[in-house]
Design an enzyme around this catalytic site. Structure first.
Site, PDB file in Angstrom:
ATOM      1  N   LYS A   6       0.826  -1.210   0.000  1.00  0.00           N
ATOM      2  CA  LYS A   6       0.000   0.000   0.000  1.00  0.00           C
ATOM      3  C   LYS A   6       0.868   1.271   0.000  1.00  0.00           C
ATOM      4  O   LYS A   6       2.089   1.199   0.196  1.00  0.00           O
ATOM      5  CB  LYS A   6      -0.902  -0.037   1.231  1.00  0.00           C
ATOM      6  N   TYR A  60     -12.408  -2.465  -3.201  1.00  0.00           N
ATOM      7  CA  TYR A  60     -12.940  -2.487  -1.837  1.00  0.00           C
ATOM      8  C   TYR A  60     -14.468  -2.412  -1.788  1.00  0.00           C
ATOM      9  O   TYR A  60     -15.031  -1.891  -0.824  1.00  0.00           O
ATOM     10  CB  TYR A  60     -12.321  -1.337  -1.038  1.00  0.00           C
ATOM     11  N   ASN A  66      -1.717  -0.285   7.357  1.00  0.00           N
ATOM     12  CA  ASN A  66      -1.195  -1.625   7.662  1.00  0.00           C
ATOM     13  C   ASN A  66      -0.313  -2.196   6.555  1.00  0.00           C
ATOM     14  O   ASN A  66      -0.121  -3.398   6.447  1.00  0.00           O
ATOM     15  CB  ASN A  66      -2.325  -2.582   8.066  1.00  0.00           C
ATOM     16  N   HIS A 121      -1.946  -5.388   1.586  1.00  0.00           N
ATOM     17  CA  HIS A 121      -3.251  -6.051   1.455  1.00  0.00           C
ATOM     18  C   HIS A 121      -2.991  -7.428   0.871  1.00  0.00           C
ATOM     19  O   HIS A 121      -2.139  -7.577  -0.001  1.00  0.00           O
ATOM     20  CB  HIS A 121      -4.169  -5.266   0.506  1.00  0.00           C
ATOM     21  N   GLU A 164      -9.679 -10.137  -7.332  1.00  0.00           N
ATOM     22  CA  GLU A 164      -8.728  -9.025  -7.212  1.00  0.00           C
ATOM     23  C   GLU A 164      -7.642  -9.091  -8.292  1.00  0.00           C
ATOM     24  O   GLU A 164      -7.247  -8.058  -8.838  1.00  0.00           O
ATOM     25  CB  GLU A 164      -8.128  -9.016  -5.798  1.00  0.00           C
TER      26      GLU A 164
HETATM   27  P1  CMP Z   1      -7.093  -4.537   3.882  1.00  0.00           P
HETATM   28  O1  CMP Z   1      -6.596  -5.921   4.105  1.00  0.00           O
HETATM   29  O2  CMP Z   1      -6.546  -3.797   2.735  1.00  0.00           O
HETATM   30  O3  CMP Z   1      -8.694  -4.574   3.749  1.00  0.00           O
HETATM   31  C1  CMP Z   1      -9.488  -3.433   4.056  1.00  0.00           C
HETATM   32  C2  CMP Z   1      -8.720  -2.345   4.703  1.00  0.00           C
HETATM   33  O4  CMP Z   1      -9.457  -1.346   5.365  1.00  0.00           O
HETATM   34  C3  CMP Z   1      -7.840  -2.947   5.782  1.00  0.00           C
HETATM   35  O5  CMP Z   1      -6.809  -3.716   5.198  1.00  0.00           O
HETATM   36  C4  CMP Z   1      -7.430  -1.697   6.552  1.00  0.00           C
HETATM   37  O6  CMP Z   1      -6.311  -1.082   5.963  1.00  0.00           O
HETATM   38  C5  CMP Z   1      -8.600  -0.745   6.353  1.00  0.00           C
HETATM   39  N1  CMP Z   1      -9.334  -0.496   7.576  1.00  0.00           N
HETATM   40  C6  CMP Z   1      -9.406   0.666   8.191  1.00  0.00           C
HETATM   41  N2  CMP Z   1     -10.188   0.594   9.267  1.00  0.00           N
HETATM   42  C7  CMP Z   1     -10.638  -0.650   9.348  1.00  0.00           C
HETATM   43  C8  CMP Z   1     -11.493  -1.350  10.253  1.00  0.00           C
HETATM   44  N3  CMP Z   1     -12.051  -0.766  11.287  1.00  0.00           N
HETATM   45  N4  CMP Z   1     -11.724  -2.676  10.013  1.00  0.00           N
HETATM   46  C9  CMP Z   1     -11.165  -3.284   8.934  1.00  0.00           C
HETATM   47  N5  CMP Z   1     -10.351  -2.669   8.051  1.00  0.00           N
HETATM   48  C10 CMP Z   1     -10.087  -1.364   8.250  1.00  0.00           C
END
Ligand code: CMP
Length: 162
Positions: free
Chosen positions: A12, A52, A115, A118, A129
């Site tokens: 990311k 998403y 984070n 993904h 995806e």
């Molecule tokens: P990702 O695995 O990319 O999938 C959805 C993303 O939303 C997740 O990682 C996080 O980066 C982001 N995100 C932000 N807030 C939340 C939350 N409360 N719960 C889950 N995903 C979140």
């Protein structure tokens, strides 16, 4: 033995901006996975909405779209045995706070919104995806693993009495 799987992984914007591309890719290559597709790209809001779509309407959705479109990402197709589940283990839990030590998110991230990576959560998501980010002709798996390469050369050497 069951066939290899493919999964989708994205480094990311925070991972790209912090210069972590190499360190993250290394984790997957160390495991022996093949990277069969890879590109640096700027995600458009349309692309982000497709990726998403399951999170549409959630409290964090707008910020997620803003963040994922804020700088380039590195999109990858990773291939190997049990790739979907195994890559999720290497990546760690969504919240870096809950991610096991030694996972990418535990080692490189502090909070859920940033984070770093993904990874697809199922084979169905992986297919979806990969289809969003890659055309079939952008995936290259017609090269050999080191083990296959050595075995192939060995056979040729033997044939030539070398
Ligand atoms: P990702 O695995 O990319 O999938 C959805 C993303 O939303 C997740 O990682 C996080 O980066 C982001 N995100 C932000 N807030 C939340 C939350 N409360 N719960 C889950 N995903 C979140």
């Amino acid at each position: 033995m069951k066939p290899e799987e493919r999964t989708f992984v994205a480094i990311k914007p925070d991972g790209v901006k912090r210069g972590l591309i190499g360190k993250i890719i290394e984790r997957f290559e160390n495991k022996g996975f093949k990277i069969v597709g890879m590109k640096l790209l700027q995600v458009t809001p349309e692309l982000a909405a497709k990726h998403y779509e399951e999170h549409q309407g959630k409290s964090f959705y707008k910020r997620l779209i803003y963040y994922i479109t804020s700088a380039p990402i590195v999109a990858m197709v990773i291939q190997g045995y049990n790739a979907v589940e195994s890559v999720r283990h290497i990546v760690g839990a969504t919240s870096p706070l809950n991610a096991d030590v030694g996972t990418i998110r535990a080692d490189f991230a502090q909070i859920m919104e940033y984070n770093v990576v993904h990874a697809s959560d199922s084979i169905t998501s992986a297919e979806r995806e990969i289809g969003i980010y890659f055309k079939p002709e952008e995936i290259y798996d017609n090269w050999q693993s080191m083990q296959e390469l050595i075995a192939y050369d060995e056979e040729r050497y033997n044939q030539q009495g070398l």
